[in-house]
Design an enzyme around this catalytic site. Structure first.
Site, PDB file in Angstrom:
ATOM      1  N   GLU A   1     -57.483  37.984  18.833  1.00  0.00           N
ATOM      2  CA  GLU A   1     -58.771  38.509  19.288  1.00  0.00           C
ATOM      3  C   GLU A   1     -59.104  39.799  18.546  1.00  0.00           C
ATOM      4  O   GLU A   1     -58.250  40.392  17.872  1.00  0.00           O
ATOM      5  CB  GLU A   1     -58.727  38.781  20.787  1.00  0.00           C
ATOM      6  CG  GLU A   1     -57.719  39.846  21.170  1.00  0.00           C
ATOM      7  CD  GLU A   1     -57.993  40.454  22.530  1.00  0.00           C
ATOM      8  OE1 GLU A   1     -58.943  41.246  22.605  1.00  0.00           O
ATOM      9  OE2 GLU A   1     -57.262  40.149  23.475  1.00  0.00           O
TER      10      GLU A   1
ATOM     11  N   LYS B   1     -68.995  43.610  22.872  1.00  0.00           N
ATOM     12  CA  LYS B   1     -67.815  42.976  23.446  1.00  0.00           C
ATOM     13  C   LYS B   1     -68.243  41.581  23.879  1.00  0.00           C
ATOM     14  O   LYS B   1     -69.072  41.416  24.776  1.00  0.00           O
ATOM     15  CB  LYS B   1     -67.305  43.784  24.637  1.00  0.00           C
ATOM     16  CG  LYS B   1     -66.041  43.223  25.273  1.00  0.00           C
ATOM     17  CD  LYS B   1     -65.585  44.102  26.440  1.00  0.00           C
ATOM     18  CE  LYS B   1     -64.344  43.540  27.105  1.00  0.00           C
ATOM     19  NZ  LYS B   1     -63.923  44.356  28.263  1.00  0.00           N
TER      20      LYS B   1
ATOM     21  N   VAL C   1     -60.755  37.295  25.187  1.00  0.00           N
ATOM     22  CA  VAL C   1     -59.926  36.094  25.275  1.00  0.00           C
ATOM     23  C   VAL C   1     -60.801  34.840  25.295  1.00  0.00           C
ATOM     24  O   VAL C   1     -60.571  33.890  24.537  1.00  0.00           O
ATOM     25  CB  VAL C   1     -59.012  36.152  26.520  1.00  0.00           C
ATOM     26  CG1 VAL C   1     -58.353  34.797  26.776  1.00  0.00           C
ATOM     27  CG2 VAL C   1     -57.936  37.228  26.342  1.00  0.00           C
TER      28      VAL C   1
ATOM     29  N   ASP D   1     -65.877  40.378  40.988  1.00  0.00           N
ATOM     30  CA  ASP D   1     -65.581  40.547  39.571  1.00  0.00           C
ATOM     31  C   ASP D   1     -64.395  39.669  39.177  1.00  0.00           C
ATOM     32  O   ASP D   1     -63.237  39.974  39.479  1.00  0.00           O
ATOM     33  CB  ASP D   1     -65.263  42.021  39.285  1.00  0.00           C
ATOM     34  CG  ASP D   1     -65.251  42.333  37.785  1.00  0.00           C
ATOM     35  OD1 ASP D   1     -65.276  41.380  36.990  1.00  0.00           O
ATOM     36  OD2 ASP D   1     -65.234  43.528  37.431  1.00  0.00           O
TER      37      ASP D   1
ATOM     38  N   SER E   1     -62.961  37.475  35.743  1.00  0.00           N
ATOM     39  CA  SER E   1     -63.142  37.302  34.306  1.00  0.00           C
ATOM     40  C   SER E   1     -63.490  35.862  33.933  1.00  0.00           C
ATOM     41  O   SER E   1     -62.956  34.906  34.506  1.00  0.00           O
ATOM     42  CB  SER E   1     -61.866  37.716  33.578  1.00  0.00           C
ATOM     43  OG  SER E   1     -61.946  37.384  32.205  1.00  0.00           O
ATOM     44  N   ALA E   2     -64.350  35.733  32.934  1.00  0.00           N
ATOM     45  CA  ALA E   2     -64.681  34.417  32.375  1.00  0.00           C
ATOM     46  C   ALA E   2     -63.492  33.784  31.670  1.00  0.00           C
ATOM     47  O   ALA E   2     -63.512  32.585  31.375  1.00  0.00           O
ATOM     48  CB  ALA E   2     -65.849  34.545  31.399  1.00  0.00           C
ATOM     49  N   ASP E   3     -62.437  34.560  31.407  1.00  0.00           N
ATOM     50  CA  ASP E   3     -61.243  34.009  30.758  1.00  0.00           C
ATOM     51  C   ASP E   3     -60.664  32.841  31.560  1.00  0.00           C
ATOM     52  O   ASP E   3     -60.142  31.883  30.983  1.00  0.00           O
ATOM     53  CB  ASP E   3     -60.155  35.079  30.623  1.00  0.00           C
ATOM     54  CG  ASP E   3     -60.533  36.209  29.674  1.00  0.00           C
ATOM     55  OD1 ASP E   3     -61.588  36.112  29.014  1.00  0.00           O
ATOM     56  OD2 ASP E   3     -59.769  37.194  29.604  1.00  0.00           O
TER      57      ASP E   3
ATOM     58  N   LYS F   1     -53.648  41.375  32.734  1.00  0.00           N
ATOM     59  CA  LYS F   1     -53.606  42.839  32.766  1.00  0.00           C
ATOM     60  C   LYS F   1     -53.242  43.302  34.180  1.00  0.00           C
ATOM     61  O   LYS F   1     -53.807  42.818  35.165  1.00  0.00           O
ATOM     62  CB  LYS F   1     -54.945  43.402  32.328  1.00  0.00           C
ATOM     63  CG  LYS F   1     -55.304  43.056  30.886  1.00  0.00           C
ATOM     64  CD  LYS F   1     -56.653  43.607  30.505  1.00  0.00           C
ATOM     65  CE  LYS F   1     -56.976  43.301  29.048  1.00  0.00           C
ATOM     66  NZ  LYS F   1     -57.255  41.872  28.814  1.00  0.00           N
TER      67      LYS F   1
END
Length: 313
Positions: free
Chosen positions: A25, A91, A111, A143, A145-147, A164
């Site tokens: 990435e 980003k 990611v 919230d 993540s789209a990951d 993380k």
């Protein structure tokens, strides 16, 4: 090849000849570390991957193209924060890719976006630091993540030190399970907590070598079970930080972010910067160490995967 993709000759030749390639990435370069540590880290990751017998393919969006493989000029451009045509480096997650491509804005891939680009290029293995996931206090912020959704749909193996540790690891694993994403532990029965090796949370299967991981990837995708795989690779013991101390630092960083109204995609870089400040730089040192370790493991996995017979169905 998709006309929005631009592969370096090295990457294109490797893929055409069935040689191992590892995607990297670029958010860690543009937004994850200070200059010039980010540039030095990017260069060292590519060198480590080559040492292990694979070809590195750092991914970013530049000049209206998804670049798969970056030359030194492009790495410098991302690392230094240089603006292109007056536009700051974006980003990029899944939702942002079309905007960057259409407007010509430079973009560093997260990611999710890196997985999309790797899949388009035909790269099966991707090394990163840690996954995005379900944020702490997500029950009020929503919230996530789209990951996680990308892992459910895009057939790439992501080598990482877990998610993380600023995230809610338990909820992140629950979502991955619901989405049918295998979470494999390399030499561990627990999901790593990024800066520390243990979280107390079990993973779905332990693998003690990359040959077994490669066989699982082949079996999954040969069955037509599209979607990614997480290979959780704990930070080396010598580089790990104390889990309890990091939990206290994360709590401080979260309170600071909430007090300053930090939300959305700004949360993660804000928290990581706060942790670096609170830990007097130890978190950044650990971050760099685990990313290097993941790059080495990803390269070995790519070599093992490329040695398997080609998919026949």
């Amino acid at each position: 090849m998709h006309d929005r993709l631009s592969l370096t000759p090295e990457v294109a030749d490797a893929l055409a000849n069935g040689q191992p390639v590892v995607a990297l990435e670029s958010t860690v370069i543009a937004h994850g570390m200070p200059y010039p540590k980010n540039l030095n880290t990017a260069r060292s990751l590519e060198a480590l991957i080559r040492t292990e017998g694979a070809v590195p393919a750092t991914i970013a969006v530049l000049d209206g193209k998804i670049r798969v493989g970056l030359d030194d000029e492009a790495l410098e451009r991302l690392a230094s924060g240089e603006r292109a045509g007056g536009k700051a480096v974006m980003k990029l997650s899944r939702r942002d890719l079309p905007v960057a491509l259409a407007t010509g804005a430079p973009g560093a891939t997260t990611v999710a976006a890196t997985m999309i680009a790797a899949r388009l290029a035909g790269i099966a293995v991707f090394a990163t630091g840690g996954l995005g996931g379900v944020h702490r206090r997500a029950e009020t912020s929503f919230d996530v993540s789209a990951d996680l959704d990308e892992l459910a749909r895009t057939s790439v193996c992501v080598v990482c030190a877990g998610a993380k540790s600023i995230l809610d690891l338990s909820k992140t694993l629950e979502v991955l399970e619901t989405r049918g994403v295998p979470v494999l532990g390399l030499g561990t029965d627990e999901f790593p907590a990024f800066y520390s090796r243990n979280s107390g949370l079990p993973i779905s299967h332990r693998c003690d070598n990359v040959t077994e991981v490669a066989a699982i990837l082949r079996a999954k995708w040969d069955l037509g079970l599209e979607g990614g795989v997480v290979l959780a690779n704990p930070i080396p013991e010598a580089d790990a930080l104390d889990g309890a101390a990091m939990e206290e630092a994360i709590a401080q960083a979260l309170d600071h972010a909430e007090a300053h109204g930090i939300t959305g995609k700004s949360v993660t870089p804000h928290l990581l910067a706060a942790l670096e400040r609170i830990t007097a730089g130890r978190s950044l040192t650990a971050n760099m160490a685990l990313i290097r370790h993941n790059a080495v493991v990803a390269a070995r996995l790519a070599v093992a995967f490329s040695a398997l017979p080609a998919r026949t169905c």
